[in-house]
Scaffold this active site. Structure first.
Site, PDB file in Angstrom:
ATOM      1  N   SER A 136     -22.502  -5.907 -18.838  1.00 26.39           N
ATOM      2  CA  SER A 136     -21.992  -4.545 -18.925  1.00 26.39           C
ATOM      3  C   SER A 136     -22.339  -3.997 -20.304  1.00 26.39           C
ATOM      4  O   SER A 136     -21.967  -4.592 -21.310  1.00 26.39           O
ATOM      5  CB  SER A 136     -20.471  -4.563 -18.717  1.00 26.39           C
ATOM      6  N   LYS A 162     -25.279  -3.212 -15.926  1.00 20.12           N
ATOM      7  CA  LYS A 162     -24.279  -2.158 -15.696  1.00 20.12           C
ATOM      8  C   LYS A 162     -24.245  -1.271 -16.922  1.00 20.12           C
ATOM      9  O   LYS A 162     -24.079  -1.752 -18.045  1.00 20.12           O
ATOM     10  CB  LYS A 162     -22.924  -2.807 -15.440  1.00 20.12           C
ATOM     11  N   LYS A 164     -22.537   1.938 -18.854  1.00 19.99           N
ATOM     12  CA  LYS A 164     -21.370   2.814 -18.921  1.00 19.99           C
ATOM     13  C   LYS A 164     -21.843   4.259 -19.013  1.00 19.99           C
ATOM     14  O   LYS A 164     -22.764   4.566 -19.785  1.00 19.99           O
ATOM     15  CB  LYS A 164     -20.530   2.472 -20.158  1.00 19.99           C
ATOM     16  N   ASP A 189     -20.956   2.567 -14.553  1.00 16.58           N
ATOM     17  CA  ASP A 189     -19.483   2.502 -14.556  1.00 16.58           C
ATOM     18  C   ASP A 189     -18.955   3.688 -15.351  1.00 16.58           C
ATOM     19  O   ASP A 189     -19.239   3.823 -16.544  1.00 16.58           O
ATOM     20  CB  ASP A 189     -19.013   1.181 -15.178  1.00 16.58           C
ATOM     21  N   GLU A 214     -19.268   2.655 -10.282  1.00 16.89           N
ATOM     22  CA  GLU A 214     -17.933   2.089 -10.412  1.00 16.89           C
ATOM     23  C   GLU A 214     -16.960   3.143 -10.925  1.00 16.89           C
ATOM     24  O   GLU A 214     -17.235   3.821 -11.915  1.00 16.89           O
ATOM     25  CB  GLU A 214     -18.020   0.897 -11.384  1.00 16.89           C
ATOM     26  N   ASP A 239     -12.520  -0.079  -9.383  1.00 12.73           N
ATOM     27  CA  ASP A 239     -12.018  -1.002 -10.409  1.00 12.73           C
ATOM     28  C   ASP A 239     -10.559  -0.609 -10.673  1.00 12.73           C
ATOM     29  O   ASP A 239      -9.640  -1.126 -10.011  1.00 12.73           O
ATOM     30  CB  ASP A 239     -12.912  -0.889 -11.661  1.00 12.73           C
ATOM     31  N   LYS A 263     -10.477  -7.883 -10.869  1.00 17.35           N
ATOM     32  CA  LYS A 263     -10.111  -8.397 -12.192  1.00 17.35           C
ATOM     33  C   LYS A 263      -8.764  -9.075 -12.019  1.00 17.35           C
ATOM     34  O   LYS A 263      -7.808  -8.446 -11.554  1.00 17.35           O
ATOM     35  CB  LYS A 263     -10.000  -7.264 -13.215  1.00 17.35           C
ATOM     36  N   GLY A 291     -14.997  -7.863 -15.912  1.00 17.23           N
ATOM     37  CA  GLY A 291     -14.693  -8.481 -17.204  1.00 17.23           C
ATOM     38  C   GLY A 291     -13.849  -7.550 -18.049  1.00 17.23           C
ATOM     39  O   GLY A 291     -13.832  -6.332 -17.835  1.00 17.23           O
TER      40      GLY A 291
HETATM   41  O1  OSB Z   1     -14.397  -1.094 -16.680  1.00 20.33           O
HETATM   42  O2  OSB Z   1     -15.201  -3.035 -16.433  1.00 20.33           O
HETATM   43  C1  OSB Z   1     -14.674  -2.190 -17.158  1.00 20.33           C
HETATM   44  C2  OSB Z   1     -14.540  -3.443 -20.770  1.00 20.33           C
HETATM   45  C3  OSB Z   1     -13.321  -2.960 -21.156  1.00 20.33           C
HETATM   46  C4  OSB Z   1     -12.567  -2.224 -20.265  1.00 20.33           C
HETATM   47  C5  OSB Z   1     -13.044  -1.972 -18.985  1.00 20.33           C
HETATM   48  C6  OSB Z   1     -14.271  -2.468 -18.584  1.00 20.33           C
HETATM   49  C7  OSB Z   1     -15.042  -3.198 -19.503  1.00 20.33           C
HETATM   50  C8  OSB Z   1     -16.373  -3.704 -19.222  1.00 20.33           C
HETATM   51  C9  OSB Z   1     -16.827  -4.910 -20.008  1.00 20.33           C
HETATM   52  O3  OSB Z   1     -17.137  -3.183 -18.457  1.00 20.33           O
HETATM   53  C10 OSB Z   1     -16.934  -6.121 -19.193  1.00 20.33           C
HETATM   54  C11 OSB Z   1     -17.151  -7.344 -20.064  1.00 20.33           C
HETATM   55  O4  OSB Z   1     -18.251  -7.507 -20.579  1.00 20.33           O
HETATM   56  O5  OSB Z   1     -16.190  -8.128 -20.229  1.00 20.33           O
HETATM   57 MG    MG Z   2     -15.027  -0.917 -14.688  1.00 25.27          MG
END
Ligand code: OSB
Ligand code: MG
Length: 369
Positions: A136, A162, A164, A189, A214, A239, A263, A291
């Site tokens: 991510s 992924k 953001k 995401d 996402e 999510d 999660k 994550g």
């Molecule tokens: O939306 O998945 C998410 C990190 C912090 C809060 C929300 C998210 C995330 C990530 C990072 O996408 C995932 C990771 O590398 O642990």
């Molecule tokens: Mg997410």
């Protein structure tokens, strides 16, 4: 299992690089580490994924500490625990606070697996011996920086990228990524950064052959997502909106998503994660493990969960070295050619390193029955 002591540690670890989402930037990771010891001296470990600020959901490290100390820990001490599935039942009359519940339940799962002398993956009914992982990537200063990172992670072997997104960092960015990397498994995401007024903007993402988008809409929504999904070719993955197997059932019934990110913390634990996994399997909804910038302890739990059969898409659990100069487990989580080999050792399969843990502990408290 007869519990002898529960230790909560308030931890702070510096991230190697800042991580930016549509809701804010993380420079360091503050979290609660949980250690549960039984009367024979076996220890179970887990961490809460609640952040220092209520950005992702309403929980924080401080609210978790309060809920664990004043409500959940006393419930764990009431009577011995025969199986970890009992923990979520014992916590059921406490509303929400899922990350606090999951942290304690996860430590009980690890303790249980260790007492059974099997891996946590096996205790959960997992089948895979290795799992595929993606990465991510937070919002970057420039598209050039983003492309360089993707190039690096592709060459490291990560199986899915992924990216953001947020309004103003979306269509043009994804267009450029897709142009440079025509063949990679790619997804976006949004962390709830859009409303239905921006549906046309989100529809433009259909041009880039994304695996999924996402959580584009509000963190508590499944109704607008259903309407949006009818307008999009790209599958929606939920999510933030899914906190329980009941939420998952309703989202599937409404058509709010075609994929679910599980999660452990967000849904209140491994028992509930398994229920969501099973329900999704019945409905042909693929799942993958999200994550939360976890330390090695949380990472180990994610790896064990991902061994269940309907985790058919690469998750966000990248290598320890992607986040930390020094992780708190031995060995660290390593990724080779986009794959993590699932440890066969008992419990979470990685040994928490007490010296490393002490280095990152700001405060701690031990509770006894
Ligand atoms: O939306 O998945 C998410 C990190 C912090 C809060 C929300 C998210 C995330 C990530 C990072 O996408 C995932 C990771 O590398 O642990
Ligand atoms: Mg997410």
């Amino acid at each position: 299992m007869k519990l002898d002591a529960i230790t909560l540690r308030r931890m702070r670890m510096e991230l190697k690089a800042p991580f930016t989402t549509s809701f804010g930037t993380f420079l360091q990771k503050d979290f609660i580490l949980v250690e549960i010891r039984d009367q024979e001296g076996t220890c179970g470990w887990a961490e809460s994924v609640a952040f220092a600020a209520p950005w992702y959901n309403e929980e924080t490290l401080e609210t978790n500490w309060h809920i664990m100390k004043d409500f959940l820990i006393p419930l764990l001490f009431e009577t011995p625990i025969a199986h970890p599935d009992e923990v979520s039942r014992r916590f059921a009359h406490i509303r929400r606070n899922n990350m606090a519940k999951a942290a304690l339940e996860g430590a009980v799962w690890d303790l249980y697996a260790k007492r059974q002398n099997i891996s946590l993956a096996k205790a959960l009914g997992g089948e895979r011996t290795e799992i595929e992982v993606g990465i991510s990537i937070g919002i970057q200063k420039s598209v050039k920086d983003l492309l360089a990172l993707i190039d690096q992670y592709v060459s490291e072997g990560y199986r899915r990228m992924k990216v953001k997104i947020k309004p103003g960092w979306d269509v043009d960015v994804m267009a450029e990524v897709r142009r440079q990397f025509p063949d990679i498994l790619l997804m976006a995401d949004a962390n709830s950064a859009y409303t239905m007024e921006q549906a046309d903007r989100l529809k433009e993402l259909d041009a880039f052959n994304l695996m999924m988008i996402e959580q584009p809409l509000a963190s508590d929504d499944i109704v607008d997502h259903a309407q949006l999904q009818r307008q999009l070719i790209t599958p929606i993955c939920l999510d933030e909106s899914i906190h329980s197997v009941e939420d998952a059932r309703k989202a599937i019934e409404l058509g709010s998503c075609k994929i679910i990110n599980i999660k452990i913390g967000r849904v209140g634990g491994l028992t509930e994660s398994k229920k969501i996994h099973d329900l999704c399997a019945q409905h042909n909804i693929p799942v993958w493990c999200g994550g939360m910038l976890e330390s090695g302890v949380g990472r180990a739990h994610n790896i064990a969960l991902t061994t269940l059969s309907n985790f058919t898409m690469p998750g966000d659990t990248a290598a320890s070295s992607r986040y930390w100069d020094r992780d708190i487990i031995d060995p660290e989580v390593t990724v080779e050619n986009g794959v993590i080999r699932v440890p066969e050792r008992r419990g979470i399969g990685y040994e928490p390193n007490r010296d490393a843990i002490d280095l990152f502990t700001l405060a701690s408290q031990t509770f006894r029955p």
